[in-house]
Design a protein around this motif. Structure first.
Motif, PDB file in Angstrom:
ATOM      1  N   ILE A 267      96.252  25.970  91.309  1.00 12.99           N
ATOM      2  CA  ILE A 267      94.995  26.312  90.777  1.00 12.99           C
ATOM      3  C   ILE A 267      94.568  25.146  90.047  1.00 12.99           C
ATOM      4  O   ILE A 267      95.319  24.571  88.971  1.00 12.99           O
ATOM      5  N   PRO A 268      93.440  24.469  90.372  1.00 14.91           N
ATOM      6  CA  PRO A 268      92.855  23.131  89.702  1.00 14.91           C
ATOM      7  C   PRO A 268      92.848  23.529  88.010  1.00 14.91           C
ATOM      8  O   PRO A 268      92.274  24.335  87.818  1.00 14.91           O
ATOM      9  N   ASP A 269      93.324  22.481  87.284  1.00 18.25           N
ATOM     10  CA  ASP A 269      92.821  22.605  85.956  1.00 18.25           C
ATOM     11  C   ASP A 269      91.542  22.638  85.491  1.00 18.25           C
ATOM     12  O   ASP A 269      91.159  22.960  84.398  1.00 18.25           O
ATOM     13  N   GLU A 270      90.465  21.920  86.354  1.00 20.34           N
ATOM     14  CA  GLU A 270      89.332  21.740  86.130  1.00 20.34           C
ATOM     15  C   GLU A 270      88.451  23.213  86.149  1.00 20.34           C
ATOM     16  O   GLU A 270      87.540  23.260  85.147  1.00 20.34           O
ATOM     17  N   LEU A 271      89.110  24.150  86.713  1.00 19.47           N
ATOM     18  CA  LEU A 271      88.438  25.417  86.439  1.00 19.47           C
ATOM     19  C   LEU A 271      88.563  25.949  85.150  1.00 19.47           C
ATOM     20  O   LEU A 271      87.682  26.575  84.608  1.00 19.47           O
ATOM     21  N   TYR A 272      89.820  25.786  84.618  1.00 18.76           N
ATOM     22  CA  TYR A 272      89.979  26.217  83.196  1.00 18.76           C
ATOM     23  C   TYR A 272      89.169  25.483  82.152  1.00 18.76           C
ATOM     24  O   TYR A 272      88.666  26.114  81.296  1.00 18.76           O
ATOM     25  N   GLU A 273      89.145  24.246  82.321  1.00 21.60           N
ATOM     26  CA  GLU A 273      88.420  23.453  81.633  1.00 21.60           C
ATOM     27  C   GLU A 273      87.014  23.780  81.637  1.00 21.60           C
ATOM     28  O   GLU A 273      86.201  23.708  80.617  1.00 21.60           O
ATOM     29  N   SER A 274      86.513  23.904  82.604  1.00 21.35           N
ATOM     30  CA  SER A 274      84.884  24.299  82.938  1.00 21.35           C
ATOM     31  C   SER A 274      84.787  25.722  82.086  1.00 21.35           C
ATOM     32  O   SER A 274      83.846  25.747  81.446  1.00 21.35           O
ATOM     33  N   SER A 275      85.461  26.595  82.127  1.00 24.86           N
ATOM     34  CA  SER A 275      85.543  27.883  81.538  1.00 24.86           C
ATOM     35  C   SER A 275      85.566  27.881  80.147  1.00 24.86           C
ATOM     36  O   SER A 275      84.713  28.564  79.323  1.00 24.86           O
ATOM     37  N   ARG A 276      86.358  26.866  79.479  1.00 23.41           N
ATOM     38  CA  ARG A 276      86.573  26.719  78.285  1.00 23.41           C
ATOM     39  C   ARG A 276      85.193  26.002  77.624  1.00 23.41           C
ATOM     40  O   ARG A 276      84.614  26.403  76.747  1.00 23.41           O
ATOM     41  N   ILE A 277      84.742  25.215  78.399  1.00 22.49           N
ATOM     42  CA  ILE A 277      83.409  24.601  78.133  1.00 22.49           C
ATOM     43  C   ILE A 277      82.170  25.499  78.025  1.00 22.49           C
ATOM     44  O   ILE A 277      81.515  25.716  76.851  1.00 22.49           O
ATOM     45  N   ASP A 278      82.232  26.464  78.857  1.00 27.36           N
ATOM     46  CA  ASP A 278      81.340  27.557  78.812  1.00 27.36           C
ATOM     47  C   ASP A 278      81.409  28.609  77.769  1.00 27.36           C
ATOM     48  O   ASP A 278      80.733  29.626  77.896  1.00 27.36           O
ATOM     49  N   GLY A 279      82.687  28.642  77.197  1.00 28.18           N
ATOM     50  CA  GLY A 279      82.847  29.427  75.940  1.00 28.18           C
ATOM     51  C   GLY A 279      83.780  30.435  76.474  1.00 28.18           C
ATOM     52  O   GLY A 279      84.062  31.669  75.704  1.00 28.18           O
ATOM     53  N   ALA A 280      84.516  30.611  77.415  1.00 27.54           N
ATOM     54  CA  ALA A 280      85.424  31.782  77.965  1.00 27.54           C
ATOM     55  C   ALA A 280      86.733  31.568  76.884  1.00 27.54           C
ATOM     56  O   ALA A 280      87.227  30.458  76.934  1.00 27.54           O
ATOM     57  N   LYS A 281      87.204  32.687  76.767  1.00 23.81           N
ATOM     58  CA  LYS A 281      88.495  32.796  76.195  1.00 23.81           C
ATOM     59  C   LYS A 281      89.548  32.929  77.198  1.00 23.81           C
ATOM     60  O   LYS A 281      89.298  33.193  78.407  1.00 23.81           O
ATOM     61  N   TRP A 282      90.876  32.773  76.550  1.00 30.34           N
ATOM     62  CA  TRP A 282      91.991  32.815  77.488  1.00 30.34           C
ATOM     63  C   TRP A 282      92.032  33.920  78.383  1.00 30.34           C
ATOM     64  O   TRP A 282      92.239  33.886  79.442  1.00 30.34           O
ATOM     65  N   ARG A 283      91.683  35.161  77.747  1.00 31.20           N
ATOM     66  CA  ARG A 283      91.948  36.319  78.527  1.00 31.20           C
ATOM     67  C   ARG A 283      90.706  36.402  79.456  1.00 31.20           C
ATOM     68  O   ARG A 283      91.143  37.185  80.643  1.00 31.20           O
ATOM     69  N   HIS A 284      89.553  35.754  79.400  1.00 32.81           N
ATOM     70  CA  HIS A 284      88.591  35.946  80.429  1.00 32.81           C
ATOM     71  C   HIS A 284      88.965  35.051  81.536  1.00 32.81           C
ATOM     72  O   HIS A 284      88.818  35.243  82.722  1.00 32.81           O
ATOM     73  N   SER A 285      89.391  33.567  81.268  1.00 32.02           N
ATOM     74  CA  SER A 285      89.854  32.912  82.317  1.00 32.02           C
ATOM     75  C   SER A 285      91.023  33.557  83.020  1.00 32.02           C
ATOM     76  O   SER A 285      91.169  33.326  84.360  1.00 32.02           O
ATOM     77  N   PHE A 286      92.093  34.268  82.257  1.00 30.47           N
ATOM     78  CA  PHE A 286      93.183  34.822  82.924  1.00 30.47           C
ATOM     79  C   PHE A 286      92.573  35.868  84.007  1.00 30.47           C
ATOM     80  O   PHE A 286      92.883  36.076  85.253  1.00 30.47           O
TER      81      PHE A 286
END
Length: 309
Positions: A193-212
Protein backbone atom coordinates in the motif's frame (compact mmCIF):
# COMPACT_ATOMS: atom_id res chain seq x y z
CA UNK A 1 38.49 -36.49 -38.88
CA UNK A 2 35.88 -38.04 -41.13
CA UNK A 3 33.00 -35.56 -41.68
CA UNK A 4 30.49 -38.40 -41.19
CA UNK A 5 31.90 -39.10 -37.72
CA UNK A 6 31.70 -35.40 -36.83
CA UNK A 7 28.06 -35.27 -37.97
CA UNK A 8 27.27 -38.41 -35.99
CA UNK A 9 28.88 -37.03 -32.84
CA UNK A 10 26.97 -33.77 -33.17
CA UNK A 11 23.72 -35.71 -33.51
CA UNK A 12 24.51 -37.69 -30.34
CA UNK A 13 25.32 -34.48 -28.44
CA UNK A 14 22.12 -32.85 -29.65
CA UNK A 15 20.13 -35.90 -28.56
CA UNK A 16 21.71 -35.81 -25.10
CA UNK A 17 20.91 -32.11 -24.78
CA UNK A 18 17.33 -32.87 -25.76
CA UNK A 19 16.81 -35.54 -23.10
CA UNK A 20 18.92 -34.06 -20.27
CA UNK A 21 16.10 -31.74 -19.01
CA UNK A 22 13.65 -34.67 -18.88
CA UNK A 23 16.24 -36.76 -17.05
CA UNK A 24 16.74 -34.00 -14.48
CA UNK A 25 13.03 -33.63 -13.66
CA UNK A 26 12.26 -37.36 -13.83
CA UNK A 27 13.06 -38.01 -10.11
CA UNK A 28 10.44 -35.46 -9.05
CA UNK A 29 7.70 -37.05 -11.16
CA UNK A 30 8.69 -40.55 -10.06
CA UNK A 31 8.48 -39.55 -6.38
CA UNK A 32 5.24 -37.65 -6.95
CA UNK A 33 3.60 -40.62 -8.66
CA UNK A 34 4.85 -43.04 -6.00
CA UNK A 35 4.05 -40.98 -2.89
CA UNK A 36 1.43 -38.51 -4.14
CA UNK A 37 -0.69 -39.63 -7.05
CA UNK A 38 -0.75 -43.37 -6.32
CA UNK A 39 -1.93 -43.00 -2.68
CA UNK A 40 -4.74 -40.68 -3.85
CA UNK A 41 -5.96 -43.15 -6.47
CA UNK A 42 -5.46 -46.14 -4.18
CA UNK A 43 -7.37 -44.57 -1.27
CA UNK A 44 -10.22 -43.66 -3.64
CA UNK A 45 -10.35 -47.26 -4.87
CA UNK A 46 -10.42 -48.81 -1.39
CA UNK A 47 -13.11 -46.36 -0.25
CA UNK A 48 -15.52 -48.57 -2.21
CA UNK A 49 -14.36 -51.69 -0.38
CA UNK A 50 -14.37 -53.30 3.04
CA UNK A 51 -10.72 -53.86 3.93
CA UNK A 52 -8.81 -54.29 7.17
CA UNK A 53 -5.39 -53.69 5.61
CA UNK A 54 -4.38 -57.35 5.68
CA UNK A 55 -7.01 -59.58 4.12
CA UNK A 56 -8.70 -59.40 0.75
CA UNK A 57 -10.61 -56.22 -0.02
CA UNK A 58 -14.31 -56.80 -0.71
CA UNK A 59 -16.07 -54.43 -3.08
CA UNK A 60 -19.21 -52.97 -1.45
CA UNK A 61 -19.96 -50.01 -3.71
CA UNK A 62 -21.25 -46.85 -2.00
CA UNK A 63 -22.04 -48.51 1.33
CA UNK A 64 -19.17 -46.74 3.11
CA UNK A 65 -20.41 -43.34 1.93
CA UNK A 66 -24.00 -44.19 2.83
CA UNK A 67 -22.84 -45.29 6.27
CA UNK A 68 -20.98 -42.01 6.73
CA UNK A 69 -24.02 -39.83 6.16
CA UNK A 70 -26.77 -42.07 7.59
CA UNK A 71 -25.32 -44.24 10.37
CA UNK A 72 -22.15 -42.71 11.81
CA UNK A 73 -23.21 -40.36 14.61
CA UNK A 74 -19.57 -39.66 15.46
CA UNK A 75 -19.02 -38.26 11.96
CA UNK A 76 -21.66 -35.60 12.52
CA UNK A 77 -20.32 -34.91 16.01
CA UNK A 78 -16.79 -34.52 14.66
CA UNK A 79 -18.07 -32.30 11.83
CA UNK A 80 -19.91 -30.14 14.35
CA UNK A 81 -16.83 -29.89 16.57
CA UNK A 82 -14.63 -28.99 13.60
CA UNK A 83 -17.07 -26.32 12.41
CA UNK A 84 -17.39 -24.83 15.90
CA UNK A 85 -13.63 -24.60 16.38
CA UNK A 86 -13.27 -23.18 12.88
CA UNK A 87 -15.90 -20.49 13.42
CA UNK A 88 -14.27 -19.41 16.68
CA UNK A 89 -10.60 -19.69 15.69
CA UNK A 90 -10.60 -18.10 12.26
CA UNK A 91 -12.12 -14.65 13.04
CA UNK A 92 -9.95 -14.23 16.14
CA UNK A 93 -6.77 -15.31 14.36
CA UNK A 94 -7.42 -12.95 11.46
CA UNK A 95 -8.37 -10.04 13.74
CA UNK A 96 -5.35 -10.45 16.03
CA UNK A 97 -3.01 -10.97 13.07
CA UNK A 98 -4.31 -7.85 11.31
CA UNK A 99 -4.09 -5.79 14.49
CA UNK A 100 -0.52 -6.91 15.19
CA UNK A 101 0.55 -6.30 11.58
CA UNK A 102 -0.92 -2.79 11.59
CA UNK A 103 0.62 -1.90 14.95
CA UNK A 104 4.04 -3.18 13.91
CA UNK A 105 3.93 -1.26 10.63
CA UNK A 106 2.73 2.03 12.11
CA UNK A 107 4.12 2.17 15.65
CA UNK A 108 7.03 -0.30 16.00
CA UNK A 109 9.09 0.32 12.89
CA UNK A 110 12.48 0.06 14.62
CA UNK A 111 11.75 -3.15 16.52
CA UNK A 112 9.39 -4.69 13.96
CA UNK A 113 11.79 -7.45 12.98
CA UNK A 114 12.16 -8.74 16.52
CA UNK A 115 8.41 -8.68 17.16
CA UNK A 116 7.75 -10.44 13.86
CA UNK A 117 10.10 -13.26 14.85
CA UNK A 118 8.61 -13.61 18.34
CA UNK A 119 5.04 -13.73 17.06
CA UNK A 120 5.86 -16.09 14.19
CA UNK A 121 7.75 -18.65 16.27
CA UNK A 122 4.61 -20.49 17.50
CA UNK A 123 3.58 -21.16 13.91
CA UNK A 124 6.82 -23.01 13.13
CA UNK A 125 6.90 -24.85 16.45
CA UNK A 126 6.29 -28.58 16.08
CA UNK A 127 2.81 -29.81 17.08
CA UNK A 128 4.36 -32.28 19.54
CA UNK A 129 6.01 -29.45 21.46
CA UNK A 130 2.80 -27.40 21.42
CA UNK A 131 0.78 -30.32 22.74
CA UNK A 132 3.21 -30.93 25.60
CA UNK A 133 3.39 -27.22 26.48
CA UNK A 134 -0.38 -26.88 26.75
CA UNK A 135 -0.70 -30.17 28.61
CA UNK A 136 1.67 -28.83 31.25
CA UNK A 137 0.08 -25.38 31.33
CA UNK A 138 -3.48 -26.64 31.77
CA UNK A 139 -2.74 -29.64 33.98
CA UNK A 140 -5.35 -29.95 36.72
CA UNK A 141 -2.91 -30.40 39.63
CA UNK A 142 0.36 -28.73 38.64
CA UNK A 143 -0.56 -26.49 35.71
CA UNK A 144 0.51 -22.85 35.59
CA UNK A 145 -3.00 -21.67 34.69
CA UNK A 146 -4.62 -23.29 37.71
CA UNK A 147 -1.77 -22.01 39.85
CA UNK A 148 -2.59 -18.44 38.81
CA UNK A 149 -6.29 -19.05 39.45
CA UNK A 150 -5.52 -20.33 42.94
CA UNK A 151 -3.49 -17.21 43.69
CA UNK A 152 -6.59 -15.20 42.81
CA UNK A 153 -8.72 -17.32 45.12
CA UNK A 154 -10.40 -19.28 42.32
CA UNK A 155 -10.73 -23.05 42.48
CA UNK A 156 -8.79 -25.18 40.00
CA UNK A 157 -10.52 -26.04 36.74
CA UNK A 158 -10.28 -29.50 35.22
CA UNK A 159 -9.41 -28.03 31.81
CA UNK A 160 -8.69 -31.27 29.99
CA UNK A 161 -11.51 -33.21 31.65
CA UNK A 162 -14.43 -30.93 30.88
CA UNK A 163 -16.02 -30.73 27.44
CA UNK A 164 -16.34 -26.96 27.06
CA UNK A 165 -13.13 -26.23 28.96
CA UNK A 166 -11.19 -28.55 26.65
CA UNK A 167 -12.68 -26.75 23.64
CA UNK A 168 -11.48 -23.48 25.14
CA UNK A 169 -7.96 -24.87 25.52
CA UNK A 170 -7.89 -25.98 21.88
CA UNK A 171 -9.17 -22.56 20.76
CA UNK A 172 -6.48 -20.76 22.77
CA UNK A 173 -3.84 -23.14 21.42
CA UNK A 174 -4.88 -22.66 17.79
CA UNK A 175 -5.09 -18.87 18.10
CA UNK A 176 -1.66 -18.71 19.75
CA UNK A 177 -0.18 -20.86 17.02
CA UNK A 178 -1.87 -19.28 14.00
CA UNK A 179 -2.05 -15.53 14.51
CA UNK A 180 1.67 -15.07 13.71
CA UNK A 181 1.12 -16.50 10.24
CA UNK A 182 -1.81 -14.12 9.72
CA UNK A 183 0.40 -11.25 10.86
CA UNK A 184 3.07 -12.10 8.26
CA UNK A 185 0.46 -12.32 5.49
CA UNK A 186 -1.04 -8.95 6.39
CA UNK A 187 2.39 -7.34 6.70
CA UNK A 188 3.16 -8.47 3.16
CA UNK A 189 -0.09 -6.87 2.02
CA UNK A 190 0.52 -3.67 3.95
CA UNK A 191 3.93 -3.29 2.33
CA UNK A 192 2.23 -2.92 -1.08
CA UNK A 193 0.00 0.00 0.00
CA UNK A 194 1.61 3.33 -1.04
CA UNK A 195 2.46 5.62 1.88
CA UNK A 196 1.19 8.55 -0.20
CA UNK A 197 -2.38 7.41 0.42
CA UNK A 198 -1.91 7.66 4.19
CA UNK A 199 -0.14 11.01 3.88
CA UNK A 200 -2.99 12.40 1.78
CA UNK A 201 -5.55 11.20 4.30
CA UNK A 202 -3.62 12.85 7.14
CA UNK A 203 -3.46 16.11 5.20
CA UNK A 204 -7.24 15.91 4.76
CA UNK A 205 -7.62 15.54 8.52
CA UNK A 206 -8.37 11.80 8.69
CA UNK A 207 -7.45 10.05 11.92
CA UNK A 208 -5.66 6.71 12.16
CA UNK A 209 -8.86 4.72 12.57
CA UNK A 210 -10.40 6.37 9.51
CA UNK A 211 -7.34 5.55 7.38
CA UNK A 212 -7.43 2.00 8.67
CA UNK A 213 -11.12 1.57 7.79
CA UNK A 214 -11.14 3.31 4.41
CA UNK A 215 -7.64 2.62 3.06
CA UNK A 216 -6.10 -0.40 4.78
CA UNK A 217 -9.08 -2.73 4.88
CA UNK A 218 -10.25 -2.25 1.24
CA UNK A 219 -6.74 -2.58 -0.20
CA UNK A 220 -6.11 -5.76 1.80
CA UNK A 221 -9.08 -7.55 0.21
CA UNK A 222 -6.87 -10.04 -1.78
CA UNK A 223 -5.01 -10.93 1.43
CA UNK A 224 -8.33 -11.39 3.25
CA UNK A 225 -9.51 -13.73 0.51
CA UNK A 226 -6.35 -15.82 0.74
CA UNK A 227 -6.19 -16.10 4.53
CA UNK A 228 -9.92 -16.81 4.92
CA UNK A 229 -9.96 -19.60 2.34
CA UNK A 230 -6.73 -21.20 3.57
CA UNK A 231 -7.88 -20.89 7.20
CA UNK A 232 -11.13 -22.68 6.41
CA UNK A 233 -9.29 -25.47 4.60
CA UNK A 234 -6.73 -25.86 7.39
CA UNK A 235 -9.50 -25.65 10.00
CA UNK A 236 -11.28 -28.64 8.49
CA UNK A 237 -7.96 -30.53 8.51
CA UNK A 238 -7.29 -29.83 12.19
CA UNK A 239 -5.71 -32.88 13.82
CA UNK A 240 -2.21 -32.64 15.28
CA UNK A 241 -2.64 -30.29 18.23
CA UNK A 242 -5.89 -31.65 19.74
CA UNK A 243 -4.76 -35.21 19.15
CA UNK A 244 -1.44 -34.65 20.93
CA UNK A 245 -3.07 -32.57 23.68
CA UNK A 246 -5.07 -35.60 24.88
CA UNK A 247 -2.60 -38.29 23.86
CA UNK A 248 -1.24 -38.90 27.37
CA UNK A 249 -4.50 -38.49 29.30
CA UNK A 250 -7.04 -41.15 30.14
CA UNK A 251 -9.59 -39.56 27.81
CA UNK A 252 -10.94 -41.22 24.65
CA UNK A 253 -9.87 -39.84 21.31
CA UNK A 254 -11.24 -36.34 20.99
CA UNK A 255 -11.11 -35.57 24.70
CA UNK A 256 -13.99 -35.66 27.21
CA UNK A 257 -17.29 -36.63 25.55
CA UNK A 258 -15.36 -36.40 22.25
CA UNK A 259 -15.79 -32.63 22.56
CA UNK A 260 -12.79 -31.77 20.36
CA UNK A 261 -12.86 -34.77 18.04
CA UNK A 262 -12.40 -33.38 14.53
CA UNK A 263 -13.24 -35.11 11.25
CA UNK A 264 -9.59 -36.03 10.70
CA UNK A 265 -9.44 -37.50 14.20
CA UNK A 266 -12.53 -39.57 13.38
CA UNK A 267 -10.79 -40.77 10.23
CA UNK A 268 -7.67 -41.63 12.25
CA UNK A 269 -9.70 -43.54 14.83
CA UNK A 270 -11.56 -45.52 12.17
CA UNK A 271 -8.62 -46.36 9.94
CA UNK A 272 -5.70 -46.81 12.33
CA UNK A 273 -7.43 -47.83 15.55
CA UNK A 274 -10.36 -49.79 14.12
CA UNK A 275 -8.49 -51.02 11.01
CA UNK A 276 -11.42 -50.11 8.75
CA UNK A 277 -9.31 -48.72 5.95
CA UNK A 278 -12.11 -48.77 3.41
CA UNK A 279 -14.45 -46.79 5.61
CA UNK A 280 -11.62 -44.51 6.73
CA UNK A 281 -10.86 -43.67 3.09
CA UNK A 282 -14.54 -42.89 2.54
CA UNK A 283 -14.44 -40.50 5.50
CA UNK A 284 -11.40 -38.78 4.01
CA UNK A 285 -13.13 -38.28 0.68
CA UNK A 286 -16.29 -37.05 2.38
CA UNK A 287 -14.13 -34.43 4.07
CA UNK A 288 -12.61 -33.55 0.71
CA UNK A 289 -16.09 -33.05 -0.76
CA UNK A 290 -17.13 -30.85 2.17
CA UNK A 291 -13.99 -28.70 1.86
CA UNK A 292 -14.51 -28.35 -1.90
CA UNK A 293 -18.16 -27.28 -1.48
CA UNK A 294 -17.39 -24.81 1.32
CA UNK A 295 -14.44 -23.34 -0.61
CA UNK A 296 -16.57 -22.94 -3.74
CA UNK A 297 -19.33 -21.04 -1.96
CA UNK A 298 -16.78 -19.02 -0.02
CA UNK A 299 -15.11 -17.91 -3.25
CA UNK A 300 -18.52 -17.07 -4.74
CA UNK A 301 -19.44 -14.99 -1.70
CA UNK A 302 -16.11 -13.13 -1.59
CA UNK A 303 -16.18 -12.42 -5.33
CA UNK A 304 -19.75 -11.15 -5.07
CA UNK A 305 -18.73 -8.81 -2.27
CA UNK A 306 -15.81 -7.59 -4.40
CA UNK A 307 -18.10 -6.91 -7.37
CA UNK A 308 -20.53 -4.99 -5.15
CA UNK A 309 -17.65 -2.93 -3.75
Amino acid sequence: MDPLIIIRLSEVIDMKKKYIPYTMIAPYFILYIAFGLFPIIFSLAISFTQWDGIGTATFIGLKNYIRTFTQDKFFYQSLGNTTLLLLVNTPIQISVGLLMATLLKDFFKKTRGAFQLINFLPYITTPVAIGIIFQLMFDWKSGVVNGLLNLLGIDSVYWLGNAWASRGVVVIMEIWKGFGYMMIMFLSGLSTIPDELYESSRIDGAKWRHSFAHITIPLLRPIFTFVIVTSVINGFKLFDEPQLLFSSTSQPIGGPDRAVMTVVMRFYETAFNGFEFGYGSALAYCLFIIIAIVSFFLFKFINRESDMA
